[in-house]
Design a protein around this motif. Sequence first.
Motif, PDB file in Angstrom:
ATOM      1  N   HIS A 120      -0.005 -11.635  -8.560  1.00 52.43           N
ATOM      2  CA  HIS A 120       1.080 -11.694  -7.580  1.00 52.43           C
ATOM      3  C   HIS A 120       1.165 -13.055  -6.893  1.00 52.43           C
ATOM      4  O   HIS A 120       2.224 -13.422  -6.388  1.00 52.43           O
ATOM      5  CB  HIS A 120       0.902 -10.581  -6.542  1.00 52.43           C
ATOM      6  CG  HIS A 120       1.313  -9.238  -7.039  1.00 52.43           C
ATOM      7  ND1 HIS A 120       2.385  -8.535  -6.541  1.00 52.43           N
ATOM      8  CD2 HIS A 120       0.818  -8.457  -8.031  1.00 52.43           C
ATOM      9  CE1 HIS A 120       2.524  -7.395  -7.191  1.00 52.43           C
ATOM     10  NE2 HIS A 120       1.574  -7.319  -8.097  1.00 52.43           N
ATOM     11  N   CYS A 166      13.802   1.625 -13.129  1.00 52.48           N
ATOM     12  CA  CYS A 166      13.480   2.039 -11.763  1.00 52.48           C
ATOM     13  C   CYS A 166      12.009   2.397 -11.631  1.00 52.48           C
ATOM     14  O   CYS A 166      11.361   2.042 -10.638  1.00 52.48           O
ATOM     15  CB  CYS A 166      14.336   3.239 -11.367  1.00 52.48           C
ATOM     16  SG  CYS A 166      16.048   2.814 -10.972  1.00 52.48           S
ATOM     17  N   ALA A 169      10.014  -0.769 -11.601  1.00 53.23           N
ATOM     18  CA  ALA A 169      10.199  -1.455 -10.321  1.00 53.23           C
ATOM     19  C   ALA A 169       9.410  -0.767  -9.216  1.00 53.23           C
ATOM     20  O   ALA A 169       8.803  -1.430  -8.355  1.00 53.23           O
ATOM     21  CB  ALA A 169      11.678  -1.512  -9.964  1.00 53.23           C
ATOM     22  N   CYS A 170       9.395   0.558  -9.226  1.00 49.16           N
ATOM     23  CA  CYS A 170       8.633   1.311  -8.223  1.00 49.16           C
ATOM     24  C   CYS A 170       7.141   1.065  -8.386  1.00 49.16           C
ATOM     25  O   CYS A 170       6.406   0.936  -7.391  1.00 49.16           O
ATOM     26  CB  CYS A 170       8.938   2.798  -8.339  1.00 49.16           C
ATOM     27  SG  CYS A 170      10.594   3.261  -7.768  1.00 49.16           S
ATOM     28  N   GLU A 172       5.774  -1.688  -9.627  1.00 49.79           N
ATOM     29  CA  GLU A 172       5.535  -3.058  -9.158  1.00 49.79           C
ATOM     30  C   GLU A 172       5.519  -3.119  -7.641  1.00 49.79           C
ATOM     31  O   GLU A 172       4.682  -3.798  -7.035  1.00 49.79           O
ATOM     32  CB  GLU A 172       6.656  -3.930  -9.686  1.00 49.79           C
ATOM     33  CG  GLU A 172       6.392  -5.161 -10.511  1.00 49.79           C
ATOM     34  CD  GLU A 172       5.002  -5.667 -10.649  1.00 49.79           C
ATOM     35  OE1 GLU A 172       4.636  -6.589  -9.906  1.00 49.79           O
ATOM     36  OE2 GLU A 172       4.285  -5.204 -11.504  1.00 49.79           O
ATOM     37  N   THR A 173       6.442  -2.403  -7.005  1.00 46.50           N
ATOM     38  CA  THR A 173       6.523  -2.394  -5.548  1.00 46.50           C
ATOM     39  C   THR A 173       5.276  -1.766  -4.943  1.00 46.50           C
ATOM     40  O   THR A 173       4.724  -2.264  -3.947  1.00 46.50           O
ATOM     41  CB  THR A 173       7.771  -1.623  -5.084  1.00 46.50           C
ATOM     42  OG1 THR A 173       8.936  -2.241  -5.636  1.00 46.50           O
ATOM     43  CG2 THR A 173       7.884  -1.620  -3.573  1.00 46.50           C
ATOM     44  N   ALA A 174       4.819  -0.667  -5.547  1.00 48.29           N
ATOM     45  CA  ALA A 174       3.598  -0.007  -5.056  1.00 48.29           C
ATOM     46  C   ALA A 174       2.400  -0.940  -5.181  1.00 48.29           C
ATOM     47  O   ALA A 174       1.572  -1.040  -4.262  1.00 48.29           O
ATOM     48  CB  ALA A 174       3.359   1.280  -5.834  1.00 48.29           C
ATOM     49  N   GLU A 176       2.457  -4.211  -5.222  1.00 46.93           N
ATOM     50  CA  GLU A 176       2.607  -5.303  -4.265  1.00 46.93           C
ATOM     51  C   GLU A 176       2.163  -4.879  -2.874  1.00 46.93           C
ATOM     52  O   GLU A 176       1.467  -5.622  -2.164  1.00 46.93           O
ATOM     53  CB  GLU A 176       4.054  -5.779  -4.227  1.00 46.93           C
ATOM     54  CG  GLU A 176       4.266  -6.982  -3.330  1.00 46.93           C
ATOM     55  CD  GLU A 176       5.643  -7.599  -3.485  1.00 46.93           C
ATOM     56  OE1 GLU A 176       5.975  -8.485  -2.689  1.00 46.93           O
ATOM     57  OE2 GLU A 176       6.385  -7.187  -4.403  1.00 46.93           O
ATOM     58  N   MET A 177       2.540  -3.663  -2.461  1.00 46.28           N
ATOM     59  CA  MET A 177       2.117  -3.174  -1.154  1.00 46.28           C
ATOM     60  C   MET A 177       0.611  -2.974  -1.109  1.00 46.28           C
ATOM     61  O   MET A 177      -0.038  -3.214  -0.086  1.00 46.28           O
ATOM     62  CB  MET A 177       2.842  -1.864  -0.821  1.00 46.28           C
ATOM     63  CG  MET A 177       4.350  -2.012  -0.635  1.00 46.28           C
ATOM     64  SD  MET A 177       4.782  -3.268   0.618  1.00 46.28           S
ATOM     65  CE  MET A 177       4.055  -2.539   2.089  1.00 46.28           C
ATOM     66  N   ARG A 180      -0.897  -6.428  -0.669  1.00 40.03           N
ATOM     67  CA  ARG A 180      -0.674  -6.918   0.699  1.00 40.03           C
ATOM     68  C   ARG A 180      -1.565  -6.224   1.709  1.00 40.03           C
ATOM     69  O   ARG A 180      -1.941  -6.818   2.726  1.00 40.03           O
ATOM     70  CB  ARG A 180       0.796  -6.714   1.089  1.00 40.03           C
ATOM     71  CG  ARG A 180       1.758  -7.655   0.398  1.00 40.03           C
ATOM     72  CD  ARG A 180       3.157  -7.470   0.934  1.00 40.03           C
ATOM     73  NE  ARG A 180       4.107  -8.375   0.306  1.00 40.03           N
ATOM     74  CZ  ARG A 180       5.385  -8.446   0.634  1.00 40.03           C
ATOM     75  NH1 ARG A 180       5.875  -7.657   1.597  1.00 40.03           N
ATOM     76  NH2 ARG A 180       6.181  -9.299   0.024  1.00 40.03           N
ATOM     77  N   ALA A 194       8.020   5.194  -3.251  1.00 34.57           N
ATOM     78  CA  ALA A 194       9.048   4.352  -3.860  1.00 34.57           C
ATOM     79  C   ALA A 194       9.990   5.186  -4.722  1.00 34.57           C
ATOM     80  O   ALA A 194      11.218   5.016  -4.662  1.00 34.57           O
ATOM     81  CB  ALA A 194       8.392   3.249  -4.698  1.00 34.57           C
TER      82      ALA A 194
END
Length: 200
Positions: A120, A166, A169-170, A172-174, A176-177, A180, A194
């Motif tokens: 990331h 989708c 993408a969900c 990837e978003t999970a 990333e969180m 972080r 997500a």
Amino acid sequence: MNDREGRPSGLRQRTRRAVQAEIAATAMQLFLEQGFESTTMEQIAVEIGISRRSLFRYFDTKEDIVLGDHAEHGRTLRAALEARPADEPPWEALRAAFKVLVESLPYTPEGFLKITSMLHASPTLRGRQLERQQQWTELLLPDITGRLGATADTMTELRARALIACALACSETAMEMWVRSNGTVDIEGAFDEAIAAVRA
């Protein structure tokens, strides 16, 4: 069938995979210690004890070393998806398949967090990773098209591609969180949140 040195071709492939695995493990350690951008192919070759030219016989770029297993992960994901009940809805089947993929990765939670954080943090790696994930769409498309229970026409394929995009993408978003939060966020819970947001 033998190779030019008289070895069976199957042995040659196993030997090649073993060398690639050694290179990848050594390079990954350097990447995590020095940073991806700061590590050179020359340094990797020296650490392994081979020439730079020999290294390029196994990997064309640093990105290939990090993402070399990405295609195999796609095949693992496809196999996990195809193993789900045929009448299971696409979203539920995809979620279960992603869980199998994550559980199959040969990393400790700490190691996986470090590797994912590195992915990331590098725009080059991130771009290549997303590019390779597009290949996963083609692998998953037949199964998801069949789960939609409709004739395999253009619009059915469109819907299947949208579902897969989708879900990726969900995922990837999970991830990333999770990165972080330094690993404190639950990946499965984040993925479910997500998906719920997309389906709302």
